[in-house]
Design a protein around this motif. Structure first.
Motif, PDB file in Angstrom:
ATOM      1  N   SER A  50       0.825  -1.207   0.000  1.00  0.00           N
ATOM      2  CA  SER A  50       0.000   0.000   0.000  1.00  0.00           C
ATOM      3  C   SER A  50       0.860   1.257   0.000  1.00  0.00           C
ATOM      4  O   SER A  50       0.522   2.251  -0.670  1.00  0.00           O
ATOM      5  N   ARG A  51       1.964   1.226   0.728  1.00  0.00           N
ATOM      6  CA  ARG A  51       2.860   2.391   0.763  1.00  0.00           C
ATOM      7  C   ARG A  51       3.464   2.651  -0.623  1.00  0.00           C
ATOM      8  O   ARG A  51       3.558   3.805  -1.070  1.00  0.00           O
ATOM      9  N   THR A  65       0.777   4.195  -2.825  1.00  0.00           N
ATOM     10  CA  THR A  65       0.571   5.606  -2.496  1.00  0.00           C
ATOM     11  C   THR A  65       1.639   6.484  -3.139  1.00  0.00           C
ATOM     12  O   THR A  65       1.340   7.539  -3.715  1.00  0.00           O
ATOM     13  N   SER A  91       1.131   6.609  -6.955  1.00  0.00           N
ATOM     14  CA  SER A  91      -0.079   7.364  -7.296  1.00  0.00           C
ATOM     15  C   SER A  91       0.161   8.862  -7.162  1.00  0.00           C
ATOM     16  O   SER A  91      -0.304   9.657  -7.994  1.00  0.00           O
ATOM     17  N   LYS A  92       0.884   9.271  -6.135  1.00  0.00           N
ATOM     18  CA  LYS A  92       1.207  10.694  -5.972  1.00  0.00           C
ATOM     19  C   LYS A  92       2.076  11.187  -7.124  1.00  0.00           C
ATOM     20  O   LYS A  92       1.911  12.334  -7.597  1.00  0.00           O
ATOM     21  N   ALA A 115      -5.279   3.406   2.536  1.00  0.00           N
ATOM     22  CA  ALA A 115      -4.606   4.644   2.120  1.00  0.00           C
ATOM     23  C   ALA A 115      -4.112   4.539   0.681  1.00  0.00           C
ATOM     24  O   ALA A 115      -4.249   5.489  -0.114  1.00  0.00           O
ATOM     25  N   GLY A 116      -3.549   3.393   0.331  1.00  0.00           N
ATOM     26  CA  GLY A 116      -3.043   3.218  -1.029  1.00  0.00           C
ATOM     27  C   GLY A 116      -4.147   3.203  -2.072  1.00  0.00           C
ATOM     28  O   GLY A 116      -4.014   3.820  -3.137  1.00  0.00           O
ATOM     29  N   GLU A 145      -5.574   6.721  -2.647  1.00  0.00           N
ATOM     30  CA  GLU A 145      -4.677   7.548  -3.475  1.00  0.00           C
ATOM     31  C   GLU A 145      -4.719   7.091  -4.930  1.00  0.00           C
ATOM     32  O   GLU A 145      -4.663   7.918  -5.855  1.00  0.00           O
TER      33      GLU A 145
END
Length: 306
Positions: free
Chosen positions: A70-71, A74, A77-78, A133-134, A137
């Motif tokens: 997931s990190r 994220t 995606s950013k 969270a991932g 995003e």
């Protein structure tokens, strides 16, 4: 009063004191070591607790693996969102959108597939918080790309279908006339679960990027797209008002941020519409952005997020 503090019932001062010979005190470590040495490994209770321990360790390891994936989602995606903010001319549109599309597809086919493989055969709701969270995003990046490409958003079920993967599955061979048949292969589906709740949270984050894009378009002189984006965000806000009272705290918190973004966009559009003819074009963006911060955010009629 002094007698009660120093007496035998004095509480804190006498806690942990042992009376008698100093060598008669039993250390916790020695007692624990003695208990471990006397454990009967053949006991059904002990065996069952060993199974529980192995199951919990496996669950914790799987949870941490999903958190790491997931990190990475994220971060990528950013980066894609930042890429989508870079084009300010039509000449760069196709190149930027093409690169963003390729990177989004790679993200869905690699990291999200790894999450689906990690959670194959598991209850996905137990691990949803590990990658929420991932995926939010990622939804923000995908929907931002969709809006820039076609000025609309696809149905969330289309995004859900993109996270379904077909993997080969081996069928166990069975004895036949004293010999084993060759192993046969078939296919089955695995998926990364996407709930409507996560999709809605991702859409709420999208409005912040649309607000930045609106301000950026104003700076480049594209005034028409500012009004178009403002109307689009307003329609999203109207839809979110239907969630009030039936949603959780997280949606209410993001709805408050959505409202602030919409107010800023409306104030910018208002300044451009009212004072646009009397301000030079090269100063219009600075004046509109500065004026948008002067307007107070009024409470919407009948809406209280908390």
């Amino acid at each position: 009063m002094s007698h009660s503090r120093g007496g035998s019932g004095g509480g804190r001062r006498n806690r942990g004191q042992y009376f008698g010979h100093k060598n008669s005190k039993i250390l916790v470590g020695d007692k624990g070591r003695e208990v471990l040495e006397n454990i009967n490994e053949n006991s059904l209770v002990i065996k069952q607790f060993r199974v529980y321990a192995a199951e919990l360790d496996s669950k914790h390891d799987r949870y941490e693996a999903v958190v790491k994936l997931s990190r990475d989602i994220t971060i990528e995606s950013k980066r894609i969102i930042f890429l989508l903010h870079t084009f300010d001319k039509e000449s760069k549109r196709d190149a930027v959108l093409g690169e963003a599309k390729t990177r989004l597809d790679v993200l869905a086919k690699t990291l999200f597939k790894s999450i689906a493989q990690e959670l194959d055969g598991q209850n996905p709701f137990q691990y949803l918080r590990a990658y929420t969270a991932g995926i939010q995003e990622y939804i923000e990046a995908v929907t931002f790309y969709q809006y820039l490409e076609s000025n609309k958003l696809d149905d969330w079920k289309d995004l859900e279908r993109s996270l379904i993967y077909v993997v080969p599955c081996e069928i166990k061979s069975t004895p036949w006339d004293g010999a084993l048949e060759p192993a046969a292969y078939t296919s089955r589906e695995i998926r990364t679960m996407l709930t409507p709740h996560e999709y809605i949270l991702g859409i709420a984050d999208l409005t912040g990027e649309l607000m930045r894009k609106c301000i950026s378009n104003l700076g480049s002189g594209d005034i028409a797209s500012c009004f178009q984006t403002c109307n689009f965000v307003r329609s999203i806000y109207i839809g979110f008002l239907g969630c009030v009272g039936s949603s959780g705290k997280e949606i209410n918190r993001k709805l408050y941020t959505l409202k602030q973004s919409l107010i800023k966009m409306e104030n910018v559009c208002y300044t451009v519409k009212v004072r646009g003819s009397e301000i030079p074009k090269h100063m219009l963006a600075d004046v509109a952005i500065g004026a948008s911060n002067e307007y107070a955010a009024e409470d919407d009629e009948g809406y209280h997020p908390f």
